[in-house]
Structures are given as structure tokens and as C-alpha cells.
Motif scaffolding. Structure first.
Motif, PDB file in Angstrom:
ATOM      1  N   SER A   1       0.806  -1.237   0.020  1.00 43.60           N
ATOM      2  CA  SER A   1       0.187   0.031   0.130  1.00 43.60           C
ATOM      3  C   SER A   1       0.997   1.362   0.103  1.00 43.60           C
ATOM      4  O   SER A   1       0.877   2.378  -0.668  1.00 43.60           O
ATOM      5  CB  SER A   1      -0.724  -0.007   1.225  1.00 43.60           C
ATOM      6  N   ARG A   2       1.873   1.374   0.559  1.00 46.18           N
ATOM      7  CA  ARG A   2       2.978   2.368   0.871  1.00 46.18           C
ATOM      8  C   ARG A   2       3.478   2.502  -0.294  1.00 46.18           C
ATOM      9  O   ARG A   2       3.643   3.731  -1.024  1.00 46.18           O
ATOM     10  CB  ARG A   2       3.803   2.118   1.937  1.00 46.18           C
TER      11      ARG A   2
ATOM     12  N   GLU B   1       1.247   4.268  -2.934  1.00 44.17           N
ATOM     13  CA  GLU B   1       1.284   5.788  -2.398  1.00 44.17           C
ATOM     14  C   GLU B   1       2.521   6.429  -3.011  1.00 44.17           C
ATOM     15  O   GLU B   1       2.637   7.570  -3.587  1.00 44.17           O
ATOM     16  CB  GLU B   1       1.301   5.896  -1.041  1.00 44.17           C
TER      17      GLU B   1
END
Length: 70
Positions: free
Chosen positions: A7-8, A11
């Protein structure tokens, strides 16, 4: 993909694609592992498909040549 490192990674990639400065503090090992996982996710099905096509080609060559190499 619920893994926090992935997820990071998404981003960070989104920030990079828009030209935003990426926040420091990214663990290079986690980043590398996440990139590796994404690459494997993309490549593994292609490798499997190539193996399948090669096996089909081998079977086709055997059936058209009568079963052996010349």
C-alpha cells in the motif's frame, strides 16, 4: 493487496508520477521486497504461459514429424 508495504509503495509511486516530493523514511529493504513482489506478480503468469506454449509447440512438432528429431 492488503500488505501495508505494498500500500505504501502504491502511495509513493503515485507521488512520483505526479512529481511530488516523496516523504523520507522509506525502508529500502521493504521497498525492494514490495517491488520484487509486484514484479513477480506480473511476470509469473507470463512465464507459466510461455512454458505452456512451448509444451504445445513441442507436442505439435512431434505430431507433425512422426515422433522424433531428424
Amino acid at each position: 493487496m492488503t500488505d501495508p508495504s505494498i500500500s505504501r509503495l502504491h502511495e509513493v509511486c503515485a507521488m512520483l508520477s505526479t512529481g511530488q516530493k516523496v516523504v523520507s523514511g522509506i525502508d529500502p529493504e521493504v521497498f525492494g521486497a514490495a517491488i520484487g513482489d509486484l514484479i513477480r506478480e506480473a511476470i509469473d503468469p507470463l512465464v507459466d504461459r510461455i512454458r505452456d506454449l512451448e509444451a504445445r509447440l513441442d507436442r505439435l512438432q512431434v505430431s507433425t514429424t512422426g515422433g522424433g528429431d531428424a
